[in-house]
Design a protein around this motif. Sequence first.
Motif, PDB file in Angstrom:
ATOM      1  N   THR A   1      -5.115  -4.718   9.122  1.00 47.44           N
ATOM      2  CA  THR A   1      -6.558  -4.730   9.350  1.00 47.44           C
ATOM      3  C   THR A   1      -7.240  -3.479   8.761  1.00 47.44           C
ATOM      4  O   THR A   1      -8.454  -3.378   8.786  1.00 47.44           O
ATOM      5  N   GLY A   2      -6.424  -2.553   8.260  1.00 48.92           N
ATOM      6  CA  GLY A   2      -6.968  -1.459   7.454  1.00 48.92           C
ATOM      7  C   GLY A   2      -7.722  -0.372   8.199  1.00 48.92           C
ATOM      8  O   GLY A   2      -8.599   0.282   7.624  1.00 48.92           O
ATOM      9  N   LEU A   3      -7.405  -0.154   9.461  1.00 52.77           N
ATOM     10  CA  LEU A   3      -8.021   0.972  10.179  1.00 52.77           C
ATOM     11  C   LEU A   3      -7.336   2.260   9.721  1.00 52.77           C
ATOM     12  O   LEU A   3      -6.109   2.290   9.561  1.00 52.77           O
ATOM     13  N   GLY A  24       1.086   1.775  14.113  1.00 53.44           N
ATOM     14  CA  GLY A  24      -0.288   1.328  13.898  1.00 53.44           C
ATOM     15  C   GLY A  24      -1.025   2.111  12.819  1.00 53.44           C
ATOM     16  O   GLY A  24      -2.087   1.702  12.356  1.00 53.44           O
ATOM     17  N   ILE A  37      14.923  -5.851  -6.230  1.00 58.67           N
ATOM     18  CA  ILE A  37      16.126  -5.004  -6.309  1.00 58.67           C
ATOM     19  C   ILE A  37      17.158  -5.572  -5.336  1.00 58.67           C
ATOM     20  O   ILE A  37      16.854  -5.790  -4.158  1.00 58.67           O
ATOM     21  N   SER A  86       3.089  -7.068   4.257  1.00 51.51           N
ATOM     22  CA  SER A  86       2.261  -6.691   5.409  1.00 51.51           C
ATOM     23  C   SER A  86       0.910  -6.132   4.996  1.00 51.51           C
ATOM     24  O   SER A  86      -0.034  -6.181   5.787  1.00 51.51           O
ATOM     25  N   SER A  87       0.828  -5.582   3.792  1.00 51.91           N
ATOM     26  CA  SER A  87      -0.452  -4.993   3.370  1.00 51.91           C
ATOM     27  C   SER A  87      -1.568  -6.037   3.356  1.00 51.91           C
ATOM     28  O   SER A  87      -2.735  -5.702   3.561  1.00 51.91           O
ATOM     29  N   GLU A  90       8.103  -4.959  -7.501  1.00 49.34           N
ATOM     30  CA  GLU A  90       7.725  -5.742  -6.321  1.00 49.34           C
ATOM     31  C   GLU A  90       8.338  -7.132  -6.485  1.00 49.34           C
ATOM     32  O   GLU A  90       8.180  -7.749  -7.531  1.00 49.34           O
ATOM     33  N   ARG A  91       8.986  -7.611  -5.437  1.00 52.11           N
ATOM     34  CA  ARG A  91       9.685  -8.885  -5.621  1.00 52.11           C
ATOM     35  C   ARG A  91       8.761 -10.097  -5.561  1.00 52.11           C
ATOM     36  O   ARG A  91       9.136 -11.168  -6.007  1.00 52.11           O
ATOM     37  N   ARG A  92       7.559  -9.945  -4.978  1.00 53.83           N
ATOM     38  CA  ARG A  92       6.598 -11.068  -4.958  1.00 53.83           C
ATOM     39  C   ARG A  92       5.378 -10.658  -5.766  1.00 53.83           C
ATOM     40  O   ARG A  92       5.473  -9.921  -6.714  1.00 53.83           O
ATOM     41  N   GLY A 108       0.101   2.934   9.709  1.00 53.02           N
ATOM     42  CA  GLY A 108       0.922   2.880   8.504  1.00 53.02           C
ATOM     43  C   GLY A 108       0.254   3.496   7.280  1.00 53.02           C
ATOM     44  O   GLY A 108       0.914   4.164   6.489  1.00 53.02           O
ATOM     45  N   ILE A 109      -1.050   3.297   7.129  1.00 44.57           N
ATOM     46  CA  ILE A 109      -1.688   3.715   5.871  1.00 44.57           C
ATOM     47  C   ILE A 109      -1.880   5.232   5.833  1.00 44.57           C
ATOM     48  O   ILE A 109      -1.588   5.881   4.823  1.00 44.57           O
ATOM     49  N   ILE A 121       0.831  -1.212   0.000  1.00 47.42           N
ATOM     50  CA  ILE A 121       0.000   0.000   0.000  1.00 47.42           C
ATOM     51  C   ILE A 121       0.869   1.267   0.000  1.00 47.42           C
ATOM     52  O   ILE A 121       0.525   2.262  -0.654  1.00 47.42           O
ATOM     53  N   THR A 122       2.027   1.225   0.674  1.00 46.26           N
ATOM     54  CA  THR A 122       2.888   2.416   0.707  1.00 46.26           C
ATOM     55  C   THR A 122       3.464   2.700  -0.676  1.00 46.26           C
ATOM     56  O   THR A 122       3.451   3.851  -1.146  1.00 46.26           O
TER      57      THR A 122
HETATM   58  C1  LIG Z   1      -1.785  -7.661  11.817  1.00 48.12           C
HETATM   59  C2  LIG Z   1      -1.487  -6.263  11.336  1.00 48.12           C
HETATM   60  C3  LIG Z   1      -2.464  -5.292  11.407  1.00 48.12           C
HETATM   61  C4  LIG Z   1      -2.218  -3.997  10.963  1.00 48.12           C
HETATM   62  N1  LIG Z   1      -3.234  -3.107  11.007  1.00 48.12           N
HETATM   63  C5  LIG Z   1      -3.050  -1.865  10.512  1.00 48.12           C
HETATM   64  C6  LIG Z   1      -4.138  -0.945  10.482  1.00 48.12           C
HETATM   65  O1  LIG Z   1      -5.223  -1.259  10.944  1.00 48.12           O
HETATM   66  N2  LIG Z   1      -3.944   0.274   9.947  1.00 48.12           N
HETATM   67  C7  LIG Z   1      -2.721   0.644   9.423  1.00 48.12           C
HETATM   68  O2  LIG Z   1      -2.605   1.767   8.941  1.00 48.12           O
HETATM   69  N3  LIG Z   1      -1.668  -0.201   9.440  1.00 48.12           N
HETATM   70  C8  LIG Z   1      -1.806  -1.443   9.978  1.00 48.12           C
HETATM   71  N4  LIG Z   1      -0.763  -2.332   9.992  1.00 48.12           N
HETATM   72  C9  LIG Z   1       0.487  -1.915   9.479  1.00 48.12           C
HETATM   73  C10 LIG Z   1       0.392  -2.161   7.968  1.00 48.12           C
HETATM   74  O3  LIG Z   1       0.791  -3.451   7.654  1.00 48.12           O
HETATM   75  C11 LIG Z   1       1.159  -1.166   7.221  1.00 48.12           C
HETATM   76  O4  LIG Z   1       0.661   0.093   7.464  1.00 48.12           O
HETATM   77  C12 LIG Z   1       1.123  -1.364   5.714  1.00 48.12           C
HETATM   78  O5  LIG Z   1       0.471  -2.495   5.268  1.00 48.12           O
HETATM   79  C13 LIG Z   1       2.533  -1.436   5.304  1.00 48.12           C
HETATM   80  O6  LIG Z   1       2.559  -1.373   3.935  1.00 48.12           O
HETATM   81  P1  LIG Z   1       3.911  -1.277   3.165  1.00 48.12           P
HETATM   82  O7  LIG Z   1       3.566  -1.134   1.736  1.00 48.12           O
HETATM   83  O8  LIG Z   1       4.796  -0.243   3.775  1.00 48.12           O
HETATM   84  O9  LIG Z   1       4.642  -2.686   3.446  1.00 48.12           O
HETATM   85  P2  LIG Z   1       4.386  -4.078   2.726  1.00 48.12           P
HETATM   86  O10 LIG Z   1       2.957  -4.341   2.470  1.00 48.12           O
HETATM   87  O11 LIG Z   1       5.152  -5.100   3.478  1.00 48.12           O
HETATM   88  O12 LIG Z   1       5.043  -3.842   1.296  1.00 48.12           O
HETATM   89  C14 LIG Z   1       6.439  -3.800   1.068  1.00 48.12           C
HETATM   90  C15 LIG Z   1       6.699  -4.598  -0.183  1.00 48.12           C
HETATM   91  O13 LIG Z   1       8.064  -4.417  -0.569  1.00 48.12           O
HETATM   92  C16 LIG Z   1       8.481  -5.618  -1.197  1.00 48.12           C
HETATM   93  N5  LIG Z   1       9.943  -5.633  -1.212  1.00 48.12           N
HETATM   94  C17 LIG Z   1      10.763  -5.686  -0.129  1.00 48.12           C
HETATM   95  N6  LIG Z   1      12.047  -5.646  -0.541  1.00 48.12           N
HETATM   96  C18 LIG Z   1      12.027  -5.580  -1.897  1.00 48.12           C
HETATM   97  C19 LIG Z   1      13.053  -5.524  -2.894  1.00 48.12           C
HETATM   98  N7  LIG Z   1      14.354  -5.541  -2.554  1.00 48.12           N
HETATM   99  N8  LIG Z   1      12.691  -5.448  -4.199  1.00 48.12           N
HETATM  100  C20 LIG Z   1      11.364  -5.430  -4.535  1.00 48.12           C
HETATM  101  N9  LIG Z   1      10.360  -5.479  -3.631  1.00 48.12           N
HETATM  102  C21 LIG Z   1      10.690  -5.561  -2.333  1.00 48.12           C
HETATM  103  C22 LIG Z   1       7.860  -6.702  -0.313  1.00 48.12           C
HETATM  104  O14 LIG Z   1       7.776  -7.922  -0.998  1.00 48.12           O
HETATM  105  C23 LIG Z   1       6.516  -6.100   0.049  1.00 48.12           C
HETATM  106  O15 LIG Z   1       5.466  -6.564  -0.773  1.00 48.12           O
HETATM  107  C24 LIG Z   1      -0.958  -3.642  10.440  1.00 48.12           C
HETATM  108  C25 LIG Z   1       0.047  -4.614  10.387  1.00 48.12           C
HETATM  109  C26 LIG Z   1      -0.209  -5.904  10.825  1.00 48.12           C
HETATM  110  C27 LIG Z   1       0.870  -6.932  10.729  1.00 48.12           C
END
Ligand SMILES: Cc1cc2nc3c(=O)[nH]c(=O)nc-3n(C[C@H](O)[C@H](O)[C@H](O)COP(=O)(O)OP(=O)(O)OC[C@H]3O[C@@H](n4cnc5c(N)ncnc54)[C@H](O)[C@@H]3O)c2cc1C
Length: 401
Positions: A71-73, A369, A206, A66-67, A58-60, A371-372, A38-39
Motif C-alpha cells: 500500500t506504499g506507506l 510493515g 536464478i 509483493s511490490s 527478475e524471474r517475472r 519494507g520500503i 522495490i527492494t
Molecule cells: C497488502 C500489503 C501491504 C503492504 N504495505 C506496505 C506499506 O504500506 N509500506 C511498506 O513499506 N511495505 C508494505 N508492504 C510490504 C511490501 O510489500 C514490501 O515492503 C515490498 O514491496 C517488498 O518488496 P521486495 O522488492 O522486497 O519484494 P517483492 O516485490 O516481492 O520483489 C521480489 C522479487 O524477486 C523476484 N524473485 C524471487 N526469486 C527470484 C529468483 N530466484 N530469480 C529472480 N527473481 C526472483 C520475485 O519474482 C519478486 O518480483 C505491504 C505488503 C503487503 C502484502
Amino acid sequence: MDLKSGYPWWAVKNGLLQAFPPLEQDLRCDVLVVGGGITGALTADAFARHGHEVAVVERRDIAWGSSAASTGLLQYEIDAHMVDLAREYGEDAAVLAYRACAEAIPALQTLARELRDVGFGTARSLYFASRRRDGPGLQAEYALRAKHGFEVTWLPSQELEARYGIQAPAAILSRLGGHLDPYRTAYRLLGRLRRRGSGVYDRTAIVHVQTTSRGIVATTSGGVRIRAAHLVFAAGYANQKWLKQDVARNRSSYAFVTDPVDRGLLGELRRTMVWESARPYLYMRPTGDGRLLVGGEDDAVDIPARRDARVGKKARVLYKRVSKMFPHLPLRPAFSWAGTFAETKDGLPYFGAHPQHGPRVLFAMAYGGNGITYSMAGARLLRALVERRRHPLARLFAFDR
Ligand SMILES: Cc1cc2nc3c(=O)[nH]c(=O)nc-3n(C[C@H](O)[C@H](O)[C@H](O)COP(=O)(O)OP(=O)(O)OC[C@H]3O[C@@H](n4cnc5c(N)ncnc54)[C@H](O)[C@@H]3O)c2cc1C
C-alpha cells in the motif's frame, strides 16, 4: 509462489509499464541483484550511482511480486515500538533504527523528484491507541520519541476526535511521513538504470549460486551464467528459500481502495496516514486522486489459493471497520487484494551476509510493515559492506544481532 491475489491497485492503475529483455548470454558485473521489486530497484540504484557495474534479474515482470500489493506507506515508525526495541537492544540501537527509517523518507522524496510521477506525497502519521489499556504504553512511546527529537504531538481523546473524528483514548501524531506508488517507482527506477547502462532483465530466474573466494557464479533456469564480485538477494519472501535458518514468518495482508471521495469530506485524512496499536492493525492512507487505501486483517495464511478465497471477506471486514470509524464518509470499495507479507520476531529487517553463503552473498530482507523505508536504509548499508566501510546499522540489521 504467487505473492498476491485479487486486483492490486497499482497493477490495475498502471498496467504492465515496460518489458525488459530476458538474459540470454553469459554476463559479468560487479554486483548482481536478484529480484526486480522495490527492494531490488533501490539496491541496484544505490550501487549504480556510486560507480558499481550492476545487473538486475527478475524471474517475472518487474515489481509483480509483493511490490504490486504494497500500500506504499512510508513511515519512520517501525511495527515494534521504540520502547520495546530499547528494552531488547538498548536505547541507542532503538533510536538508530528509527532514525534510519526517518532519514529514508526525505531520501525517497528526493528520488521521487528525480523520477517524477511516482505518486509520492508527504503525509502525517497518526498512531492511535485501540484500547484504553494501550494508552500508557503509547504515552511512554511518545515520551521516548520526543526525547530523541522526533517531531511528535500527543493528542488526547477530545482533540483526536475534534481533529480527525476518531474515537479512541489517545494518539501520537508524527509530522514525518509519506507515501508512494511502489510499483511505478520500481519500474521507473529500473528503466532509468537500464538507460544509464545497467543490465535489467525480466523473465530471468536464478536457480543456482556458487561462491568462490573472489566472487559468485549464478546460473539462470535457462543455463546462462552470471559472474559477479557480489550477489544481493532482493528476492522478497523467496529470500528465505536460500537460507537454512528460519528468520521470518510468512503472513497474508489484505487491502482495498475506495472510489475517489469528496476532498472536503476527507478533511485531515487527505494528508494523514492512520494506524493503531492493536495487532494486526487497521491502517489507511490517502492517494493522490482522493481515494482511501485501507489495509490490515493480517493472518497466518501462506497458501495462495486460500488467501485468494479470503480477499472478499477480509475486504468486507476492513470496510465495515473503516465505515464505523468515519460514518460521514461515503466510502465505496473499488478494488481489493491480498499479498504475502513476512514478519521477523523483533520487527527489524535483515541486511547483510549470512555465514551459510559467505561474504560475497548479501541479503536484503526488508520484512515488516516498513519494507520500503527499510529497503532505502538497507541499500546504503549493503553498499558500505561491499565497499568494506563501517556502517552504524551493520550490527542491528545482521543475522546474528
Ligand atoms: C497488502 C500489503 C501491504 C503492504 N504495505 C506496505 C506499506 O504500506 N509500506 C511498506 O513499506 N511495505 C508494505 N508492504 C510490504 C511490501 O510489500 C514490501 O515492503 C515490498 O514491496 C517488498 O518488496 P521486495 O522488492 O522486497 O519484494 P517483492 O516485490 O516481492 O520483489 C521480489 C522479487 O524477486 C523476484 N524473485 C524471487 N526469486 C527470484 C529468483 N530466484 N530469480 C529472480 N527473481 C526472483 C520475485 O519474482 C519478486 O518480483 C505491504 C505488503 C503487503 C502484502
